[in-house]
Write a protein that holds these residues in place. Structure first.
Motif, PDB file in Angstrom:
ATOM      1  N   TYR A   1     -12.356 -61.027 -18.880  1.00  0.00           N
ATOM      2  CA  TYR A   1     -13.436 -60.227 -19.458  1.00  0.00           C
ATOM      3  C   TYR A   1     -12.891 -59.155 -20.389  1.00  0.00           C
ATOM      4  N   ILE A   2     -11.690 -58.716 -20.142  1.00  0.00           N
ATOM      5  CA  ILE A   2     -11.063 -57.714 -21.003  1.00  0.00           C
ATOM      6  C   ILE A   2     -10.443 -58.382 -22.229  1.00  0.00           C
ATOM      7  N   ILE A   3      -9.831 -59.543 -22.059  1.00  0.00           N
ATOM      8  CA  ILE A   3      -9.129 -60.216 -23.156  1.00  0.00           C
ATOM      9  C   ILE A   3     -10.096 -60.804 -24.193  1.00  0.00           C
ATOM     10  N   HIS A   4     -11.016 -61.644 -23.767  1.00  0.00           N
ATOM     11  CA  HIS A   4     -11.812 -62.431 -24.723  1.00  0.00           C
ATOM     12  C   HIS A   4     -12.688 -61.614 -25.679  1.00  0.00           C
ATOM     13  N   PRO A   5     -13.493 -60.671 -25.189  1.00  0.00           N
ATOM     14  CA  PRO A   5     -14.365 -59.995 -26.158  1.00  0.00           C
ATOM     15  C   PRO A   5     -13.622 -59.055 -27.107  1.00  0.00           C
ATOM     16  N   LEU A   6     -12.399 -58.680 -26.740  1.00  0.00           N
ATOM     17  CA  LEU A   6     -11.641 -57.723 -27.550  1.00  0.00           C
ATOM     18  C   LEU A   6     -10.383 -58.343 -28.149  1.00  0.00           C
ATOM     19  N   ALA A   7     -10.374 -59.647 -28.310  1.00  0.00           N
ATOM     20  CA  ALA A   7      -9.159 -60.345 -28.750  1.00  0.00           C
ATOM     21  C   ALA A   7      -8.603 -59.781 -30.051  1.00  0.00           C
ATOM     22  N   SER A   8      -9.458 -59.489 -31.028  1.00  0.00           N
ATOM     23  CA  SER A   8      -8.942 -58.979 -32.303  1.00  0.00           C
ATOM     24  C   SER A   8      -8.311 -57.601 -32.128  1.00  0.00           C
ATOM     25  N   PHE A   9      -8.876 -56.781 -31.256  1.00  0.00           N
ATOM     26  CA  PHE A   9      -8.282 -55.472 -30.958  1.00  0.00           C
ATOM     27  C   PHE A   9      -6.906 -55.645 -30.311  1.00  0.00           C
ATOM     28  N   TRP A  10      -6.828 -56.546 -29.319  1.00  0.00           N
ATOM     29  CA  TRP A  10      -5.558 -56.757 -28.614  1.00  0.00           C
ATOM     30  C   TRP A  10      -4.498 -57.330 -29.551  1.00  0.00           C
TER      31      TRP A  10
ATOM     32  N   LEU B   1      -3.932 -63.627 -28.116  1.00  0.00           N
ATOM     33  CA  LEU B   1      -3.313 -62.354 -28.493  1.00  0.00           C
ATOM     34  C   LEU B   1      -2.399 -62.456 -29.702  1.00  0.00           C
ATOM     35  N   ALA B   2      -1.726 -63.570 -29.827  1.00  0.00           N
ATOM     36  CA  ALA B   2      -0.779 -63.756 -30.931  1.00  0.00           C
ATOM     37  C   ALA B   2      -0.793 -65.218 -31.342  1.00  0.00           C
ATOM     38  N   PRO B   3      -1.822 -65.638 -32.071  1.00  0.00           N
ATOM     39  CA  PRO B   3      -1.934 -67.052 -32.425  1.00  0.00           C
ATOM     40  C   PRO B   3      -0.692 -67.607 -33.113  1.00  0.00           C
ATOM     41  N   GLU B   4      -0.003 -66.755 -33.836  1.00  0.00           N
ATOM     42  CA  GLU B   4       1.204 -67.223 -34.528  1.00  0.00           C
ATOM     43  C   GLU B   4       2.360 -67.492 -33.563  1.00  0.00           C
ATOM     44  N   ARG B   5       2.326 -66.912 -32.361  1.00  0.00           N
ATOM     45  CA  ARG B   5       3.402 -67.102 -31.378  1.00  0.00           C
ATOM     46  C   ARG B   5       3.031 -68.099 -30.291  1.00  0.00           C
ATOM     47  N   GLY B   6       1.742 -68.261 -30.040  1.00  0.00           N
ATOM     48  CA  GLY B   6       1.302 -69.193 -29.009  1.00  0.00           C
ATOM     49  C   GLY B   6       0.956 -70.529 -29.621  1.00  0.00           C
ATOM     50  N   ASP B   7       0.582 -71.464 -28.765  1.00  0.00           N
ATOM     51  CA  ASP B   7       0.125 -72.762 -29.256  1.00  0.00           C
ATOM     52  C   ASP B   7      -1.303 -72.570 -29.743  1.00  0.00           C
ATOM     53  N   SER B   8      -1.507 -72.611 -31.027  1.00  0.00           N
ATOM     54  CA  SER B   8      -2.832 -72.318 -31.572  1.00  0.00           C
ATOM     55  C   SER B   8      -3.560 -73.579 -32.017  1.00  0.00           C
TER      56      SER B   8
ATOM     57  N   ALA C   1     -16.812 -68.040 -20.033  1.00  0.00           N
ATOM     58  CA  ALA C   1     -16.764 -69.205 -20.929  1.00  0.00           C
ATOM     59  C   ALA C   1     -17.490 -68.901 -22.236  1.00  0.00           C
ATOM     60  N   VAL C   2     -18.624 -68.229 -22.148  1.00  0.00           N
ATOM     61  CA  VAL C   2     -19.364 -67.871 -23.362  1.00  0.00           C
ATOM     62  C   VAL C   2     -18.522 -66.936 -24.234  1.00  0.00           C
ATOM     63  N   LEU C   3     -17.895 -65.932 -23.618  1.00  0.00           N
ATOM     64  CA  LEU C   3     -17.030 -65.013 -24.365  1.00  0.00           C
ATOM     65  C   LEU C   3     -15.837 -65.750 -24.972  1.00  0.00           C
ATOM     66  N   GLU C   4     -15.251 -66.638 -24.187  1.00  0.00           N
ATOM     67  CA  GLU C   4     -14.108 -67.405 -24.672  1.00  0.00           C
ATOM     68  C   GLU C   4     -14.509 -68.283 -25.850  1.00  0.00           C
ATOM     69  N   GLU C   5     -15.681 -68.882 -25.771  1.00  0.00           N
ATOM     70  CA  GLU C   5     -16.124 -69.760 -26.856  1.00  0.00           C
ATOM     71  C   GLU C   5     -16.363 -68.982 -28.145  1.00  0.00           C
ATOM     72  N   ARG C   6     -16.845 -67.756 -28.033  1.00  0.00           N
ATOM     73  CA  ARG C   6     -17.001 -66.927 -29.238  1.00  0.00           C
ATOM     74  C   ARG C   6     -15.632 -66.693 -29.887  1.00  0.00           C
ATOM     75  N   GLU C   7     -14.657 -66.404 -29.057  1.00  0.00           N
ATOM     76  CA  GLU C   7     -13.309 -66.170 -29.565  1.00  0.00           C
ATOM     77  C   GLU C   7     -12.726 -67.447 -30.156  1.00  0.00           C
TER      78      GLU C   7
END
Length: 195
Positions: free
Chosen positions: A24-33, A107-114, A164-170
């Motif tokens: 709940y903390i990660i998904h809605p604020l992904a761009s901030f993180w 958090l880091a699409p360039e470092r993770g499997d994106s 899941a809804v938050l994750e899908e938005r991200e």
């Protein structure tokens, strides 16, 4: 048996209290993180989730105050539910690396499997890990037979649906039309019969 039931119930309570807030903390604020970077994000998010888990642990006896007792008739249901959870999780793990499990692509699409997962079990349902988790919660409810664990089943289902809804938005932000098309063809939690 009573001690085993109690320990399993406490582990599930603390685990849910840690894991669900994490997402709940990660998904809605992904761009901030992403701007803060993975290390700082993990330090903050894990600390918050751990504090919630500790809080639940401190009131565990209150939460587990209604013990319905050992019921051996429920043990087969617990074993079946747990077996389904493990089977689904093993199918997921064929496609997930540790980096994905801890949210590095968010958090880091360039470092993770994106890349978008859309093969294997992910070709049948979009969120198999949440389904696996729910079967695990159900297994614990049957095994421990505490009222709080039965209340946790629908509560966790609702919380995971919202995650899941938050994750899908991200995911739409990250993958755009590719994810939109994927979500049109693949159900969220329950596979279509005959696919």
């Amino acid at each position: 048996m009573d001690t085993a039931r109690y320990v399993v119930a406490v582990l599930m309570l603390v685990g849910v209290a840690f894991a669900i807030p994490y997402w709940y903390i990660i998904h809605p604020l992904a761009s901030f993180w992403r701007r803060l970077g993975p290390l700082v994000t993990y330090l903050i998010v894990v600390t918050i989730s751990a504090l919630i888990g500790v809080g639940v642990y401190l009131v565990r006896d209150r939460i587990l105050s209604i013990d319905l007792g050992t019921n051996y008739a429920l043990v087969p249901l617990a074993v079946i539910s747990y077996g389904i959870a493990v089977a689904i999780e093993l199918r997921c793990r064929r496609h997930l690396k540790f980096r994905m499990l801890v949210g590095l692509p968010e958090l880091a699409p360039e470092r993770g499997d994106s890349t978008l997962l859309h093969h294997g079990i992910y070709a049948r349902i979009r969120h198999p890990r949440y389904v696996s988790f729910m079967f695990g919660v159900l297994a614990v409810a049957f095994f421990t037979n505490y009222l709080a664990m039965y209340v946790l089943v629908p509560a966790a289902a609702l919380l995971l649906y919202l995650v899941a809804v938050l994750e899908e938005r991200e995911l739409i932000d990250r993958f755009g039309d590719e994810y939109v098309n994927y979500s049109r063809n693949v159900p969220r939690f329950i596979p279509r019969i005959g696919d």
